[in-house]
Design an enzyme around this catalytic site. Structure first.
Site, short mmCIF file in Angstrom:
data_model
loop_
_atom_site.label_atom_id
_atom_site.label_comp_id
_atom_site.label_asym_id
_atom_site.label_seq_id
_atom_site.Cartn_x
_atom_site.Cartn_y
_atom_site.Cartn_z
CB CYS A 43 52.96 -13.63 42.80
SG CYS A 43 54.62 -14.12 42.24
CG ASP A 45 55.08 -11.79 37.79
OD1 ASP A 45 54.94 -10.74 37.11
OD2 ASP A 45 55.44 -12.87 37.30
NE ARG A 47 54.89 -11.23 34.24
CZ ARG A 47 55.16 -12.46 33.80
NH1 ARG A 47 55.11 -12.72 32.50
NH2 ARG A 47 55.47 -13.42 34.65
CG HIS A 99 50.83 -14.79 38.60
ND1 HIS A 99 51.68 -14.90 37.52
CD2 HIS A 99 51.63 -14.76 39.69
CE1 HIS A 99 52.93 -14.91 37.94
NE2 HIS A 99 52.94 -14.83 39.25
CB CYS A 102 53.34 -18.39 39.22
SG CYS A 102 54.27 -17.77 40.64
#
Ligand code: CO
Length: 211
Positions: A43, A45, A47, A99, A102
Site C-alpha cells: 500500500c 500508506d 506508515r 496492512h 488500511c
C-alpha cells in the site's frame, strides 16, 4: 512549514555521508547493478515502507505500491513491474503486503466520493459484495475492516496467479507468492497465504496453457 522539504534534502546528505563513512565502496557497488530477490507489492500508506519494516537495505527489494495494494489486470504499470521483476530480475518471491487499518479498504466500505480513487477502490467493493455475508456478521467496525484487509490481500495474491507471467514462473518452480498483512499496532507482519493455498483457490478458468 513551507520549507519542510529541506528536511528531506538535509536527511539525504546526512545518510549519504554515513554510508560512505561506514563503507567507502557502497555507492560504487550500487551503481553496478541490482539483483533483488523480492518483489514487494504494498500500500502507498506512508506508515508501511517495505525496506524499513523488514530490515532490508537498498538493493534487496523491487517495490511497487498503490492505494490498498491492488493487482488489477488492466493496470499497465503493475503488469510491467511484475513482468520485469519475474522475467528480467528473476525475483524468487513476490510479497503482496496489506496492512490493518488500511484507509483505502475502509473508504471502499463507505459511501463518500473522493475522486478518481473511487474508481480504483471499486475493485474492493466488488470483493466486499462477494464476502458480504461474512463481513456483515462482524459487528465491530474495526474488526470488519481488518477482515476485509485480509480478504483483499488473498484476492490480490490470487489476481497475481491469474497472470500468465506468474503462472509460468510458478510452474517452473522459480517463484513463490506470499500474502502478508502488517500490523500497525505492533509492527509485526502476519503470513496469510503461501503459493500452494493460493493456487488451489484460483478457479481453473484463469489457467493458461504455458509452454
Ligand atoms: Co493502506
Amino acid at each position: 512549514m513551507i520549507n519542510s522539504y529541506n528536511k528531506l534534502l538535509a536527511g539525504n546528505k546526512k545518510w549519504a555521508g554515513e554510508q560512505i563513512a561506514k563503507d567507502p565502496e557502497y555507492f560504487a557497488r550500487m551503481v553496478l547493478s541490482q539483483k533483488p530477490e523480492y518483489l514487494w507489492i504494498g500500500c502507498s500508506d506512508s506508515r508501511v515502507p517495505a525496506e524499513t519494516i523488514t530490515g532490508a537495505t537498498p538493493g534487496d527489494i523491487f517495490v511497487h505500491r498503490n492505494i490498498a495494494n491492488l493487482v488489477v489486470h488492466t493496470d499497465l504499470n503493475l503488469l510491467s513491474v511484475v513482468e520485469f521483476a519475474v522475467k528480467v530480475l528473476k525475483v524468487k518471491h513476490i510479497i503482496l503486503c496489506g496492512h490493518y487499518g488500511c484507509g483505502g479498504v475502509k473508504s471502499s466500505m463507505g459511501n463518500t466520493a473522493y475522486g478518481y480513487v473511487d474508481n480504483w477502490l471499486r475493485h474492493i467493493k466488488e470483493i466486499y459484495v462477494r464476502y458480504a455475508e461474512e463481513l456483515e456478521n462482524i459487528k465491530d467496525e474495526e474488526a470488519r475492516i481488518d477482515r476485509l484487509v485480509e480478504i483483499n490481500v488473498m484476492e490480490q495474491v490470487k489476481n497475481l496467479c491469474k497472470t500468465k507471467v506468474v503462472q509460468k514462473a510458478l510452474e517452473k518452480k522459480t517463484l513463490q507468492v506470499h500474502g502478508w498483512v502488517y500490523g500497525m499496532q505492533d509492527g509485526l507482519i502476519k503470513e496469510l497465504s503461501h503459493t500452494e493455498d493460493t493456487l488451489q483457490a484460483v478457479h481453473p478458468i484463469f489457467k493458461y496453457n504455458t509452454e
